[in-house]
Design a protein around this motif. Sequence first.
Motif, PDB file in Angstrom:
ATOM      1  N   MET A 109       0.755  -1.404  -0.139  1.00 58.62           N
ATOM      2  CA  MET A 109      -0.328  -0.435   0.320  1.00 58.62           C
ATOM      3  C   MET A 109       1.207   1.277   0.257  1.00 58.62           C
ATOM      4  O   MET A 109       1.667   1.309   0.957  1.00 58.62           O
ATOM      5  N   MET A 110       1.015   2.179  -1.320  1.00 60.11           N
ATOM      6  CA  MET A 110       1.022   3.036  -0.544  1.00 60.11           C
ATOM      7  C   MET A 110       1.066   4.158   0.035  1.00 60.11           C
ATOM      8  O   MET A 110      -0.405   4.213   0.029  1.00 60.11           O
ATOM      9  N   LEU A 143       8.746   0.966   0.132  1.00 59.53           N
ATOM     10  CA  LEU A 143       7.607   0.666  -0.026  1.00 59.53           C
ATOM     11  C   LEU A 143       6.857   0.003  -1.698  1.00 59.53           C
ATOM     12  O   LEU A 143       6.944  -0.473  -1.040  1.00 59.53           O
ATOM     13  N   LYS A 144       7.449   0.900  -2.239  1.00 60.82           N
ATOM     14  CA  LYS A 144       7.242   0.049  -3.974  1.00 60.82           C
ATOM     15  C   LYS A 144       8.049  -1.835  -3.899  1.00 60.82           C
ATOM     16  O   LYS A 144       7.089  -2.128  -4.336  1.00 60.82           O
ATOM     17  N   GLY A 199       8.275  -3.519  -1.079  1.00 61.31           N
ATOM     18  CA  GLY A 199       7.450  -4.661  -1.160  1.00 61.31           C
ATOM     19  C   GLY A 199       5.848  -4.623  -1.426  1.00 61.31           C
ATOM     20  O   GLY A 199       6.247  -5.821  -1.509  1.00 61.31           O
ATOM     21  N   GLU A 200       5.860  -3.668  -2.687  1.00 57.41           N
ATOM     22  CA  GLU A 200       4.257  -3.921  -3.677  1.00 57.41           C
ATOM     23  C   GLU A 200       5.137  -4.755  -4.293  1.00 57.41           C
ATOM     24  O   GLU A 200       3.900  -5.906  -4.308  1.00 57.41           O
ATOM     25  N   GLU A 201       6.314  -4.584  -5.175  1.00 58.34           N
ATOM     26  CA  GLU A 201       7.159  -5.858  -5.995  1.00 58.34           C
ATOM     27  C   GLU A 201       6.617  -6.993  -5.767  1.00 58.34           C
ATOM     28  O   GLU A 201       6.476  -8.016  -6.123  1.00 58.34           O
ATOM     29  N   GLU A 230       5.189  -8.516  -2.820  1.00 58.49           N
ATOM     30  CA  GLU A 230       3.711  -9.096  -2.807  1.00 58.49           C
ATOM     31  C   GLU A 230       3.787  -9.778  -4.031  1.00 58.49           C
ATOM     32  O   GLU A 230       2.427 -10.668  -4.257  1.00 58.49           O
ATOM     33  N   GLU A 231       3.589  -8.731  -5.147  1.00 60.96           N
ATOM     34  CA  GLU A 231       2.774  -9.404  -6.248  1.00 60.96           C
ATOM     35  C   GLU A 231       3.314 -10.134  -6.647  1.00 60.96           C
ATOM     36  O   GLU A 231       2.982 -11.343  -7.495  1.00 60.96           O
ATOM     37  N   ARG A 243       2.265 -13.370  -4.777  1.00 60.28           N
ATOM     38  CA  ARG A 243       0.592 -13.171  -5.469  1.00 60.28           C
ATOM     39  C   ARG A 243       0.694 -14.363  -6.345  1.00 60.28           C
ATOM     40  O   ARG A 243       0.036 -14.865  -6.226  1.00 60.28           O
TER      41      ARG A 243
END
Length: 94
Positions: free
Chosen positions: A1-2, A46-47, A49-51, A53-54, A57
């Motif tokens: 989450m940004m 944050l970016k 972490g999102e990468e 997570e993607e 998934r």
Amino acid sequence: MMLSDEKVTHMSHVLLKELKKKGLVVVKEDEGKIRRQIQKSITDELKAGEEIEEAVRRKIQSYSKKIIEGSSEWEVLYKKFFKEEEAKRGRYSG
């Protein structure tokens, strides 16, 4: 989450203020420049972490067996793959 730019900016102010208050840093440069670097570090983390997570998934979804998000199996795989992705990117030390 940004996070919003405003929240990241606020965090940079709070971090720098606390680091100075606790004597953990001595500021010898323009504080604005330091806060911008803190903001960039927060945003980059944050970016990343999102990468991660993607990627995790996608890996779970690639299983032929459908694994329901929120199930104990999904949670175990998510944690395992998340640590693996962090290690691949040199982010995990434990």
